[in-house]
Design a protein around this motif. Structure first.
Motif, PDB file in Angstrom:
ATOM      1  N   VAL A 268       7.526  33.147  50.769  1.00 18.65           N
ATOM      2  CA  VAL A 268       6.926  31.765  51.359  1.00 18.65           C
ATOM      3  C   VAL A 268       7.990  30.594  50.758  1.00 18.65           C
ATOM      4  O   VAL A 268       8.513  30.827  49.605  1.00 18.65           O
ATOM      5  CB  VAL A 268       5.533  31.568  50.730  1.00 18.65           C
ATOM      6  CG1 VAL A 268       5.282  31.753  49.205  1.00 18.65           C
ATOM      7  CG2 VAL A 268       4.997  30.168  51.490  1.00 18.65           C
ATOM      8  N   GLY A 269       8.229  29.785  51.590  1.00 16.74           N
ATOM      9  CA  GLY A 269       9.392  28.614  51.335  1.00 16.74           C
ATOM     10  C   GLY A 269      10.407  28.632  52.522  1.00 16.74           C
ATOM     11  O   GLY A 269      10.411  29.283  53.050  1.00 16.74           O
ATOM     12  N   GLY A 270      11.065  27.390  52.523  1.00 12.92           N
ATOM     13  CA  GLY A 270      11.815  27.229  53.497  1.00 12.92           C
ATOM     14  C   GLY A 270      13.166  26.663  53.051  1.00 12.92           C
ATOM     15  O   GLY A 270      14.143  26.056  53.703  1.00 12.92           O
TER      16      GLY A 270
ATOM     17  N   GLN B  61      20.962  21.979  40.816  1.00 11.19           N
ATOM     18  CA  GLN B  61      20.447  23.354  40.306  1.00 11.19           C
ATOM     19  C   GLN B  61      21.427  24.400  40.540  1.00 11.19           C
ATOM     20  O   GLN B  61      21.119  25.420  40.939  1.00 11.19           O
ATOM     21  CB  GLN B  61      19.085  23.476  40.511  1.00 11.19           C
ATOM     22  CG  GLN B  61      17.951  22.352  40.410  1.00 11.19           C
ATOM     23  CD  GLN B  61      16.706  22.560  40.392  1.00 11.19           C
ATOM     24  OE1 GLN B  61      16.405  23.210  41.429  1.00 11.19           O
ATOM     25  NE2 GLN B  61      15.867  22.053  39.541  1.00 11.19           N
ATOM     26  N   GLN B  62      22.585  24.308  40.092  1.00 13.01           N
ATOM     27  CA  GLN B  62      23.518  25.384  40.416  1.00 13.01           C
ATOM     28  C   GLN B  62      24.047  25.643  38.810  1.00 13.01           C
ATOM     29  O   GLN B  62      23.952  24.947  37.806  1.00 13.01           O
ATOM     30  CB  GLN B  62      24.759  24.842  41.039  1.00 13.01           C
ATOM     31  CG  GLN B  62      24.475  24.391  42.521  1.00 13.01           C
ATOM     32  CD  GLN B  62      23.659  25.578  43.356  1.00 13.01           C
ATOM     33  OE1 GLN B  62      24.443  26.575  43.581  1.00 13.01           O
ATOM     34  NE2 GLN B  62      22.726  25.436  43.673  1.00 13.01           N
ATOM     35  N   VAL B  63      24.620  26.998  38.759  1.00 12.83           N
ATOM     36  CA  VAL B  63      25.267  27.300  37.428  1.00 12.83           C
ATOM     37  C   VAL B  63      26.035  26.643  36.881  1.00 12.83           C
ATOM     38  O   VAL B  63      26.310  26.020  35.758  1.00 12.83           O
ATOM     39  CB  VAL B  63      25.546  28.670  37.576  1.00 12.83           C
ATOM     40  CG1 VAL B  63      26.123  29.218  36.074  1.00 12.83           C
ATOM     41  CG2 VAL B  63      24.383  29.519  37.642  1.00 12.83           C
TER      42      VAL B  63
ATOM     43  N   ALA C 265       8.909  31.235  46.820  1.00 15.23           N
ATOM     44  CA  ALA C 265      10.186  30.465  46.714  1.00 15.23           C
ATOM     45  C   ALA C 265      10.138  29.174  46.948  1.00 15.23           C
ATOM     46  O   ALA C 265      10.755  28.810  47.979  1.00 15.23           O
ATOM     47  CB  ALA C 265      11.192  31.238  47.057  1.00 15.23           C
ATOM     48  N   ILE C 266       9.176  28.271  46.300  1.00 16.68           N
ATOM     49  CA  ILE C 266       8.922  26.979  46.713  1.00 16.68           C
ATOM     50  C   ILE C 266       9.344  25.964  45.966  1.00 16.68           C
ATOM     51  O   ILE C 266       8.791  24.729  45.953  1.00 16.68           O
ATOM     52  CB  ILE C 266       7.550  26.782  47.081  1.00 16.68           C
ATOM     53  CG1 ILE C 266       6.698  26.923  46.043  1.00 16.68           C
ATOM     54  CG2 ILE C 266       6.968  27.850  48.291  1.00 16.68           C
ATOM     55  CD1 ILE C 266       5.216  26.372  46.195  1.00 16.68           C
ATOM     56  N   GLY C 267      10.382  26.348  45.292  1.00 14.76           N
ATOM     57  CA  GLY C 267      11.063  25.329  44.386  1.00 14.76           C
ATOM     58  C   GLY C 267      10.817  25.470  42.950  1.00 14.76           C
ATOM     59  O   GLY C 267      10.065  26.716  42.493  1.00 14.76           O
TER      60      GLY C 267
ATOM     61  N   ASN D 146      16.939  27.031  50.612  1.00 19.02           N
ATOM     62  CA  ASN D 146      18.050  28.237  50.018  1.00 19.02           C
ATOM     63  C   ASN D 146      17.594  29.451  49.666  1.00 19.02           C
ATOM     64  O   ASN D 146      17.801  30.446  49.879  1.00 19.02           O
ATOM     65  CB  ASN D 146      18.957  27.642  49.477  1.00 19.02           C
ATOM     66  CG  ASN D 146      20.170  26.798  50.371  1.00 19.02           C
ATOM     67  OD1 ASN D 146      20.464  27.299  51.594  1.00 19.02           O
ATOM     68  ND2 ASN D 146      20.648  25.708  49.846  1.00 19.02           N
ATOM     69  N   VAL D 147      16.603  29.218  48.388  1.00 20.29           N
ATOM     70  CA  VAL D 147      16.320  30.319  47.658  1.00 20.29           C
ATOM     71  C   VAL D 147      15.337  31.287  48.744  1.00 20.29           C
ATOM     72  O   VAL D 147      15.366  32.698  48.556  1.00 20.29           O
ATOM     73  CB  VAL D 147      15.604  29.912  46.530  1.00 20.29           C
ATOM     74  CG1 VAL D 147      14.702  30.983  45.498  1.00 20.29           C
ATOM     75  CG2 VAL D 147      16.334  29.200  45.497  1.00 20.29           C
ATOM     76  N   ALA D 148      14.215  30.819  49.292  1.00 24.16           N
ATOM     77  CA  ALA D 148      13.443  31.342  50.211  1.00 24.16           C
ATOM     78  C   ALA D 148      14.345  32.291  51.279  1.00 24.16           C
ATOM     79  O   ALA D 148      14.026  33.474  51.208  1.00 24.16           O
ATOM     80  CB  ALA D 148      12.504  30.586  50.867  1.00 24.16           C
TER      81      ALA D 148
HETATM   82  P1  NDP Z   1      13.915  23.499  47.738  1.00 19.79           P
HETATM   83  O1  NDP Z   1      13.341  22.491  47.002  1.00 19.79           O
HETATM   84  O2  NDP Z   1      15.243  23.464  48.458  1.00 19.79           O
HETATM   85  O3  NDP Z   1      12.775  24.246  48.654  1.00 19.79           O
HETATM   86  C1  NDP Z   1      11.580  24.493  48.560  1.00 19.79           C
HETATM   87  C2  NDP Z   1      10.926  24.889  49.891  1.00 19.79           C
HETATM   88  O4  NDP Z   1       9.654  25.108  49.514  1.00 19.79           O
HETATM   89  C3  NDP Z   1      11.069  23.828  50.632  1.00 19.79           C
HETATM   90  O5  NDP Z   1      11.154  24.432  52.066  1.00 19.79           O
HETATM   91  C4  NDP Z   1       9.385  23.179  50.582  1.00 19.79           C
HETATM   92  O6  NDP Z   1       9.124  22.707  52.098  1.00 19.79           O
HETATM   93  C5  NDP Z   1       8.747  24.464  50.357  1.00 19.79           C
HETATM   94  N1  NDP Z   1       7.544  24.080  49.579  1.00 19.79           N
HETATM   95  C6  NDP Z   1       7.460  22.970  48.656  1.00 19.79           C
HETATM   96  N2  NDP Z   1       6.142  23.223  48.015  1.00 19.79           N
HETATM   97  C7  NDP Z   1       5.420  24.140  48.834  1.00 19.79           C
HETATM   98  C8  NDP Z   1       3.990  24.329  48.825  1.00 19.79           C
HETATM   99  N3  NDP Z   1       3.131  24.061  48.031  1.00 19.79           N
HETATM  100  N4  NDP Z   1       3.815  25.299  49.903  1.00 19.79           N
HETATM  101  C9  NDP Z   1       4.407  25.833  50.921  1.00 19.79           C
HETATM  102  N5  NDP Z   1       5.826  25.637  50.769  1.00 19.79           N
HETATM  103  C10 NDP Z   1       6.241  24.870  49.635  1.00 19.79           C
HETATM  104  O7  NDP Z   1      13.880  24.751  46.431  1.00 19.79           O
HETATM  105  P2  NDP Z   1      14.829  25.921  46.237  1.00 19.79           P
HETATM  106  O8  NDP Z   1      14.070  26.813  45.064  1.00 19.79           O
HETATM  107  O9  NDP Z   1      14.939  27.004  47.617  1.00 19.79           O
HETATM  108  O10 NDP Z   1      16.135  25.442  45.791  1.00 19.79           O
HETATM  109  C11 NDP Z   1      16.372  24.787  44.751  1.00 19.79           C
HETATM  110  C12 NDP Z   1      17.742  24.024  44.693  1.00 19.79           C
HETATM  111  O11 NDP Z   1      18.617  25.112  44.611  1.00 19.79           O
HETATM  112  C13 NDP Z   1      17.950  23.433  45.910  1.00 19.79           C
HETATM  113  O12 NDP Z   1      18.980  22.176  45.601  1.00 19.79           O
HETATM  114  C14 NDP Z   1      18.926  24.522  46.650  1.00 19.79           C
HETATM  115  O13 NDP Z   1      19.816  24.019  47.613  1.00 19.79           O
HETATM  116  C15 NDP Z   1      19.869  25.115  45.595  1.00 19.79           C
HETATM  117  N6  NDP Z   1      20.215  26.489  45.715  1.00 19.79           N
HETATM  118  C16 NDP Z   1      21.435  26.593  46.357  1.00 19.79           C
HETATM  119  C17 NDP Z   1      21.953  27.908  46.914  1.00 19.79           C
HETATM  120  C18 NDP Z   1      23.262  27.768  47.191  1.00 19.79           C
HETATM  121  O14 NDP Z   1      24.221  26.697  47.241  1.00 19.79           O
HETATM  122  N7  NDP Z   1      23.592  29.035  47.694  1.00 19.79           N
HETATM  123  C19 NDP Z   1      21.131  29.027  46.478  1.00 19.79           C
HETATM  124  C20 NDP Z   1      19.885  28.790  45.988  1.00 19.79           C
HETATM  125  C21 NDP Z   1      19.193  27.392  45.637  1.00 19.79           C
HETATM  126  P3  NDP Z   1       9.309  21.678  52.788  1.00 19.79           P
HETATM  127  O15 NDP Z   1      10.732  21.889  53.506  1.00 19.79           O
HETATM  128  O16 NDP Z   1       8.640  21.460  53.787  1.00 19.79           O
HETATM  129  O17 NDP Z   1       9.640  20.361  51.791  1.00 19.79           O
END
Ligand code: NDP
Length: 321
Positions: free
Chosen positions: A153-155, A288-290, A241-243, A157-159
């Motif tokens: 669940v999530g939309g 949130q990158q290393v 994976a929702i942040g 990068n991580v999801a």
């Molecule tokens: P994000 O905040 O980017 O995404 C969270 C996702 O979860 C969104 O799609 C959001 O939906 C959804 N969400 C949030 N709350 C809920 C809820 N209660 N129920 C359902 N869905 C929910 O978090 P990530 O963990 O994916 O990434 C964290 C950071 O790390 C980001 O800045 C990301 O870009 C970065 N990252 C970069 C990478 C890379 O560069 N390769 C790799 C991994 C992470 P909605 O879209 O509707 O808000």
């Protein structure tokens, strides 16, 4: 270790890339820092299968190896590691006090680099089923679900990265997202679109976790456009994976936090309290990158050094007058 009789120059809370980079810089500057890093140092990155975007590692490096190398590097520079957990802080009186389960430290300065942790969905049975099918880390647990049907669940990068990774093991991966479009980068979206083992369920919310014999067995999913609820059965795992949420509970009431609970810092890693600095994900909801965490750790340590030098100069001037 009971440390309350000594006054430390610097205590760093957190042993991930931000905290350990701060330790390397502060150690090299002769500050003899203490790092309180809990029982499992290295930070969230140790759960990452392959770190591919940290400069200098063209073949990539596993998160676990990266974490242990950071620790080894910090140990070269007179850094004292404490594997306990911080239970309490007092930033209201100087010197500042940090209390762990084993004792307390008095210190002139602090760098808070305690990171962030995955946000829960907040569903009934979510806690109970964690480790029994519910997981927050595909890299850690994905291999347990070979030939099974799983969901993410999530939309972000991580999801999407987790969904893609899980197809190495799982027979089928459902990617459940609450909106019509993902917020993840285009590149990973293209990868998902061409992966036939992933089925995307848009405008969809997990509303209930189904279980059997104490393990996750399925999901109830609501389409938030039609309000229709459907059951997805024979699901062995749900990866949430929702942040992330910052680990700032300890600091509430002691420091200024923003609306989302992250520590507010100025451009110089300063918090609103003189001598208290913050670095890494705990003060950064955006990158949130290393590499960005490590960079902010270096900056924080350099600021601590400047702060201590300025304090020393102030004291010398007072003695002369
Ligand atoms: P994000 O905040 O980017 O995404 C969270 C996702 O979860 C969104 O799609 C959001 O939906 C959804 N969400 C949030 N709350 C809920 C809820 N209660 N129920 C359902 N869905 C929910 O978090 P990530 O963990 O994916 O990434 C964290 C950071 O790390 C980001 O800045 C990301 O870009 C970065 N990252 C970069 C990478 C890379 O560069 N390769 C790799 C991994 C992470 P909605 O879209 O509707 O808000």
């Amino acid at each position: 270790m009971e440390k309350s009789n000594e006054l430390e120059n610097l205590v760093i809370i957190g042993g991930g890339p931000a905290g350990l980079t701060a330790a390397i810089y502060a150690g090299r500057a002769g500050l003899e820092p203490v790092v309180i890093n809990g029982p499992q140092p290295g930070g969230q990155i140790i759960n990452t299968d392959e770190l591919e975007n940290f400069p200098g590692f063209p073949e990539g490096i596993s998160g676990a190896e990266f974490g242990s190398r950071l620790l080894e590097q910090a140990e070269h520079f007179q850094v004292q590691l404490d594997f306990n957990i911080v239970e309490k802080v007092n930033f209201k009186d100087k010197p500042y006090t940090i209390t762990t389960s084993e004792g307390s430290y008095q210190t002139r300065t602090v760098i808070i680099a305690a990171g962030a942790q995955p946000r829960p969905l907040g569903l009934e049975k979510e806690q109970q089923l964690t480790g029994e099918g519910v997981s927050y880390c595909a890299t850690c647990d994905g291999a347990l679900y070979r030939d099974k049907r799983v969901a993410v669940v999530g939309g972000g990068n991580v999801a999407l990265e987790e969904a893609d990774f899980l197809t190495r093991f799982a027979r089928k991966v459902y990617l459940i997202h609450r909106r019509e479009e993902f917020r993840a980068d285009e590149l990973i979206q293209e990868k998902i679109a061409s992966n036939k083992d992933i089925e995307c369920l848009y405008n969809s919310e997990v509303v209930e976790l189904l279980s059997s014999d104490g393990r996750l067995s399925g999901l109830k999913i609501k389409n938030n456009q039609t309000e229709k609820i459907k059951e997805l059965l024979d699901i062995s795992a749900l990866f949430i994976a929702i942040g992330y949420e910052p680990n700032t509970e300890l600091f509430r009431g002691q420091l200024e936090l923003d609306e989302a609970g992250y520590i507010e810092t100025s451009g110089f890693q300063r918090t609103n309290i003189p001598g208290i600095f913050a670095a890494g994900d705990i003060q950064d909801s955006r990158y949130q990158q290393v590499i960005t965490a490590a960079a902010s750790g270096a900056r924080a340590a350099m600021e601590v050094d400047r702060y201590l030098q300025a304090k020393r100069a102030e004291q010398e001037t007072q003695v002369r007058v």
